[in-house]
Design a protein around this motif. Structure first.
Motif, mmCIF file in Angstrom:
data_model
loop_
_atom_site.group_PDB
_atom_site.id
_atom_site.type_symbol
_atom_site.label_atom_id
_atom_site.label_comp_id
_atom_site.label_asym_id
_atom_site.label_seq_id
_atom_site.Cartn_x
_atom_site.Cartn_y
_atom_site.Cartn_z
ATOM 1 N N PRO A 98 0.714 -1.183 -0.072
ATOM 2 C CA PRO A 98 -0.169 0.048 -0.035
ATOM 3 C C PRO A 98 0.849 1.367 -0.024
ATOM 4 O O PRO A 98 0.245 2.457 -0.025
ATOM 5 C CB PRO A 98 -0.876 -0.192 1.381
ATOM 6 C CG PRO A 98 -0.012 -1.065 2.165
ATOM 7 C CD PRO A 98 0.797 -1.883 1.213
ATOM 8 N N LYS A 99 2.224 1.150 0.191
ATOM 9 C CA LYS A 99 2.934 2.338 0.275
ATOM 10 C C LYS A 99 3.647 2.889 -1.240
ATOM 11 O O LYS A 99 3.742 1.893 -2.081
ATOM 12 C CB LYS A 99 4.172 1.927 1.033
ATOM 13 C CG LYS A 99 3.786 1.642 2.420
ATOM 14 C CD LYS A 99 4.646 1.733 3.524
ATOM 15 C CE LYS A 99 4.127 1.671 4.819
ATOM 16 N NZ LYS A 99 2.894 1.138 5.360
ATOM 17 N N ARG A 100 3.595 4.206 -1.150
ATOM 18 C CA ARG A 100 4.391 4.324 -2.716
ATOM 19 C C ARG A 100 5.740 4.750 -2.773
ATOM 20 O O ARG A 100 6.399 4.696 -3.563
ATOM 21 C CB ARG A 100 3.567 5.997 -3.037
ATOM 22 C CG ARG A 100 1.915 5.913 -3.351
ATOM 23 C CD ARG A 100 1.449 6.932 -3.669
ATOM 24 N NE ARG A 100 0.084 6.833 -3.828
ATOM 25 C CZ ARG A 100 -0.584 6.984 -5.028
ATOM 26 N NH1 ARG A 100 -0.063 6.733 -6.172
ATOM 27 N NH2 ARG A 100 -1.986 6.689 -4.918
ATOM 28 N N LYS A 101 6.010 5.202 -1.367
ATOM 29 C CA LYS A 101 7.510 5.418 -1.420
ATOM 30 C C LYS A 101 8.440 4.332 -0.953
ATOM 31 O O LYS A 101 7.920 3.473 -0.206
ATOM 32 C CB LYS A 101 7.526 6.299 -0.115
ATOM 33 C CG LYS A 101 9.144 7.371 -0.115
ATOM 34 C CD LYS A 101 8.862 8.339 0.773
ATOM 35 C CE LYS A 101 9.535 7.997 2.151
ATOM 36 N NZ LYS A 101 9.501 9.115 3.202
ATOM 37 N N PRO A 102 9.635 3.934 -1.569
ATOM 38 C CA PRO A 102 10.084 2.896 -1.039
ATOM 39 C C PRO A 102 10.832 2.707 0.331
ATOM 40 O O PRO A 102 10.813 3.909 0.771
ATOM 41 C CB PRO A 102 11.558 3.137 -2.150
ATOM 42 C CG PRO A 102 11.208 3.867 -3.226
ATOM 43 C CD PRO A 102 10.131 4.939 -2.602
ATOM 44 N N ARG A 103 11.001 1.853 1.012
ATOM 45 C CA ARG A 103 11.546 1.628 2.369
ATOM 46 C C ARG A 103 12.779 0.818 2.389
ATOM 47 O O ARG A 103 13.285 0.381 1.288
ATOM 48 C CB ARG A 103 10.352 0.855 2.904
ATOM 49 C CG ARG A 103 8.824 1.236 2.852
ATOM 50 C CD ARG A 103 8.826 2.588 3.877
ATOM 51 N NE ARG A 103 7.289 3.062 3.486
ATOM 52 C CZ ARG A 103 7.059 4.270 3.647
ATOM 53 N NH1 ARG A 103 7.802 5.293 4.350
ATOM 54 N NH2 ARG A 103 5.630 4.664 3.749
ATOM 55 N N THR A 104 13.369 1.164 3.636
ATOM 56 C CA THR A 104 14.716 0.465 3.876
ATOM 57 C C THR A 104 14.377 -0.829 4.596
ATOM 58 O O THR A 104 13.400 -1.047 5.203
ATOM 59 C CB THR A 104 15.497 1.498 4.656
ATOM 60 O OG1 THR A 104 14.839 1.722 5.915
ATOM 61 C CG2 THR A 104 15.776 2.754 3.809
ATOM 62 N N LEU A 105 15.572 -1.659 4.789
ATOM 63 C CA LEU A 105 15.298 -2.928 5.650
ATOM 64 C C LEU A 105 15.304 -2.098 7.051
ATOM 65 O O LEU A 105 14.595 -2.994 7.878
ATOM 66 C CB LEU A 105 16.836 -3.480 5.642
ATOM 67 C CG LEU A 105 16.992 -4.130 3.966
ATOM 68 C CD1 LEU A 105 18.577 -4.843 4.174
ATOM 69 C CD2 LEU A 105 16.088 -4.957 3.707
ATOM 70 N N PHE A 106 15.704 -1.035 7.620
ATOM 71 C CA PHE A 106 15.308 -0.603 8.966
ATOM 72 C C PHE A 106 13.739 -0.442 9.120
ATOM 73 O O PHE A 106 13.255 -1.106 10.309
ATOM 74 C CB PHE A 106 16.141 0.647 9.154
ATOM 75 C CG PHE A 106 15.873 1.244 10.317
ATOM 76 C CD1 PHE A 106 16.261 0.758 11.674
ATOM 77 C CD2 PHE A 106 14.983 2.257 10.522
ATOM 78 C CE1 PHE A 106 16.151 1.345 12.828
ATOM 79 C CE2 PHE A 106 14.658 2.747 12.014
ATOM 80 C CZ PHE A 106 15.255 2.357 13.037
ATOM 81 N N ASP A 107 13.348 -0.157 8.003
ATOM 82 C CA ASP A 107 11.634 0.022 8.172
ATOM 83 C C ASP A 107 11.063 -1.370 8.486
ATOM 84 O O ASP A 107 10.110 -1.472 8.975
ATOM 85 C CB ASP A 107 10.924 0.498 7.026
ATOM 86 C CG ASP A 107 11.549 2.060 6.697
ATOM 87 O OD1 ASP A 107 11.660 2.729 7.568
ATOM 88 O OD2 ASP A 107 11.572 2.580 5.500
ATOM 89 N N PHE A 108 11.439 -2.372 8.120
ATOM 90 C CA PHE A 108 11.016 -3.902 8.112
ATOM 91 C C PHE A 108 11.347 -4.179 9.664
ATOM 92 O O PHE A 108 10.291 -4.651 10.150
ATOM 93 C CB PHE A 108 11.466 -4.813 7.358
ATOM 94 C CG PHE A 108 11.249 -4.876 5.815
ATOM 95 C CD1 PHE A 108 10.001 -4.308 5.279
ATOM 96 C CD2 PHE A 108 12.398 -4.867 4.885
ATOM 97 C CE1 PHE A 108 9.728 -4.324 3.984
ATOM 98 C CE2 PHE A 108 12.182 -4.614 3.474
ATOM 99 C CZ PHE A 108 10.635 -4.437 2.992
#
Length: 147
Positions: free
Chosen positions: A87-97
């Protein structure tokens, strides 16, 4: 610990020091007392698991008051990552996971292993080749007219 025997953070730092110094049996023995007195406290169970795994043992080789939650790298992990990203438009980092999905769990894989696992899964777009700078997003399905 001698000055503040009730300081759980001091106990955690001593337990961590045992692990970092390779004193795994001391870590397990000291951790057993802490885990028995404070069952389910992640900061203790995580260091106990580090010591067990360093000795080639598993979580089954420890008598837990409350067994810890361990996340192992498998299809379930990538399914959770995809559900988080979709559901997200912006890429995320491994830290976010780590902070969004596994904050209170013991993660039994490295960021490098996770990154390579995601790179091989067609549901993800991975920009970057280092766990520090990689940005991950869910691959968008192409419209039928484009196919």
């Amino acid at each position: 610990m001698k000055r503040s025997p009730d300081d759980l953070y001091a106990a955690e730092r001593l337990l961590q020091a045992f692990v970092l110094n390779g004193d795994y049996n001391d870590a397990i023995n000291f951790g057993a007392t802490l885990e028995r007195d404070h069952p389910g406290v992640g900061m203790f169970s995580h260091h106990i698991l580090d010591a067990l795994f360093a000795l080639g043992k598993t979580e089954a080789d420890f008598d837990w008051s409350e067994p810890p939650s361990i996340v192992r790298l498998d299809r379930g992990v990538t399914d959770d990552c995809y559900a988080f990203l979709r559901p997200k438009r912006k890429p995320r980092t491994l830290f976010d996971f780590h902070t969004e999905l596994w904050l209170h769990h013991y993660v039994a894989f490295s960021d490098d292993e996770l990154l390579h696992y995601l790179q091989r899964d067609e549901r993800f777009v991975v920009n970057g080749d280092s766990p520090v700078n990689a940005e991950i997003s869910a691959a968008r399905k192409r419209k039928k007219a484009e196919q």
